[in-house]
Design an enzyme around this catalytic site. Structure first.
Site, PDB file in Angstrom:
ATOM      1  N   SER A   1     -41.696 -22.631   1.669  1.00 51.88           N
ATOM      2  CA  SER A   1     -42.995 -23.112   1.200  1.00 51.88           C
ATOM      3  C   SER A   1     -42.737 -24.435   0.483  1.00 51.88           C
ATOM      4  O   SER A   1     -41.583 -24.770   0.183  1.00 51.88           O
ATOM      5  CB  SER A   1     -43.607 -22.096   0.241  1.00 51.88           C
ATOM      6  OG  SER A   1     -42.790 -21.997  -0.917  1.00 51.88           O
TER       7      SER A   1
ATOM      8  N   ASP B   1     -43.579 -23.825   5.695  1.00 54.72           N
ATOM      9  CA  ASP B   1     -44.681 -22.867   5.583  1.00 54.72           C
ATOM     10  C   ASP B   1     -45.809 -23.488   4.745  1.00 54.72           C
ATOM     11  O   ASP B   1     -45.548 -24.003   3.656  1.00 54.72           O
ATOM     12  CB  ASP B   1     -44.138 -21.595   4.908  1.00 54.72           C
ATOM     13  CG  ASP B   1     -45.130 -20.451   4.898  1.00 54.72           C
ATOM     14  OD1 ASP B   1     -45.999 -20.400   5.797  1.00 54.72           O
ATOM     15  OD2 ASP B   1     -45.011 -19.584   3.998  1.00 54.72           O
TER      16      ASP B   1
ATOM     17  N   GLY C   1     -49.553 -11.903  -0.519  1.00 57.96           N
ATOM     18  CA  GLY C   1     -49.217 -11.126  -1.716  1.00 57.96           C
ATOM     19  C   GLY C   1     -49.558  -9.663  -1.519  1.00 57.96           C
ATOM     20  O   GLY C   1     -49.705  -9.183  -0.397  1.00 57.96           O
TER      21      GLY C   1
ATOM     22  N   GLY D   1     -47.886 -10.746   6.065  1.00 55.20           N
ATOM     23  CA  GLY D   1     -47.395  -9.550   6.769  1.00 55.20           C
ATOM     24  C   GLY D   1     -46.885  -8.459   5.840  1.00 55.20           C
ATOM     25  O   GLY D   1     -46.702  -7.316   6.259  1.00 55.20           O
TER      26      GLY D   1
ATOM     27  N   THR E   1     -43.554 -11.591   0.507  1.00 58.06           N
ATOM     28  CA  THR E   1     -43.618 -10.723  -0.680  1.00 58.06           C
ATOM     29  C   THR E   1     -42.706  -9.498  -0.553  1.00 58.06           C
ATOM     30  O   THR E   1     -42.059  -9.092  -1.521  1.00 58.06           O
ATOM     31  CB  THR E   1     -45.077 -10.268  -0.908  1.00 58.06           C
ATOM     32  OG1 THR E   1     -45.912 -11.429  -0.933  1.00 58.06           O
ATOM     33  CG2 THR E   1     -45.233  -9.525  -2.209  1.00 58.06           C
TER      34      THR E   1
HETATM   35 ZN   LIG Z   1     -49.183 -17.819   4.774  1.00 59.68          ZN
END
Ligand SMILES: [Zn+2]
Length: 287
Positions: free
Chosen positions: A50, A85, A179, A209, A232
């Protein structure tokens, strides 16, 4: 094997009705844990950063070098895709420049026409360098101000326009959430997914996911999802295993405080969960 782009891998997944997992890395241990799972299962994998994780680690070039060098030092032979991401416009351009093999340009919060124009621009820049692109329509739910929202379902006409830009994979909001999922979550909107998949041949991406039941993930894959993002779940697995190690007082025994010992159970827990998800997604072995 050196890192590759996502093109052949996700097209094969869409036509073969399976998915390839996309796992977020945060540091050296995460990177090694994810790569170990791919190698042990002999399956392709996508590692992503990210914008926040890349900033935490020291920038995109460092992240790319970390993954490339770890692939080399671990003797990884399966295909590894290095992906950004949820990048904004600037981050996507920077990762294309730095040499990521795949980028997500997430313009879902822009007015639709601007998302479309910027996606086109990123596709042209990326494809000129043989880099694959993910875009997003609708929005993925998540927590804001303590309230977990369901996000906005992807509009089929908008999704068709974004797909027509030539993006290699498309993230669509279908009730999925980043999350932890709230207890009153209504589940994935399969009707919308069916409509999208009927109109769009591009591999579809399921974000958030972690926390979607296995049956719902597998149903989504059977309907056209080819990339499933998991973040997560790995964080929770790492934290749980690390907490157990410390609560058992193992850091106080001998040299149990050594980070190579202290971080080992959490690292193994990530490998275990990634392997389990690869199994759920039905990712076939590399021939
Ligand atoms: Zn995402």
């Amino acid at each position: 094997m050196s890192i590759v782009n996502g093109k052949g891998i996700f097209d094969a997944a869409r036509s073969g009705h399976y998915a390839v997992g996309a796992f977020n890395t945060n540091n050296l241990e995460w990177t090694r844990a994810i790569l170990a799972a791919a190698q042990e299962t002999n399956t392709p994998i996508l590692i992503q950063t990210s914008m926040g994780a890349a900033k935490y680690m020291g920038g995109y070039e460092l992240c790319l070098n970390l993954v490339q060098q770890t692939v080399k030092s671990m003797g990884i032979t399966v295909p590894v895709i290095m992906h950004l991401d949820h990048g904004n416009y600037e981050a996507a351009k920077e990762c294309i420049e730095v040499g990521y093999t795949s980028v997500m340009f997430d313009g879902h919060d822009l007015p639709f026409e601007e998302n479309l124009e910027k996606t086109k621009e990123i596709v042209a820049l990326a494809h000129a360098k043989n880099i694959t692109v993910e875009a997003e329509v609708g929005s993925i739910g998540g927590e804001e101000d303590g309230i977990i929202g369901e996000g906005e379902l992807a509009d089929v006409e908008e999704a068709k326009k974004i797909a027509a830009t030539g993006v290699d994979y498309l993230a669509c909001g279908i009730g999925n959430i980043h999350g932890k999922y709230p207890a009153n979550w209504k589940g994935l909107h399969f009707d919308r997914l069916k409509e999208l998949a009927a109109e769009i041949a591009t591999p579809l991406v399921l974000h958030g996911g972690s926390g979607i039941p296995k049956e719902q993930i597998q149903k989504a894959i059977s309907l056209g999802v080819s990339k499933v993002n998991v973040n997560t779940e790995c964080q929770l697995a790492f934290a749980d295993a690390t907490r157990k190690y410390i609560e058992a007082g193992k850091d106080l025994e001998g040299k149990g405080y050594d980070p190579r010992k202290l971080l080992a159970p959490g690292t193994q827990a990530i490998t275990d969960i990634v392997k389990e998800r690869i199994d759920w997604f039905g990712t076939p072995e590399v021939k």
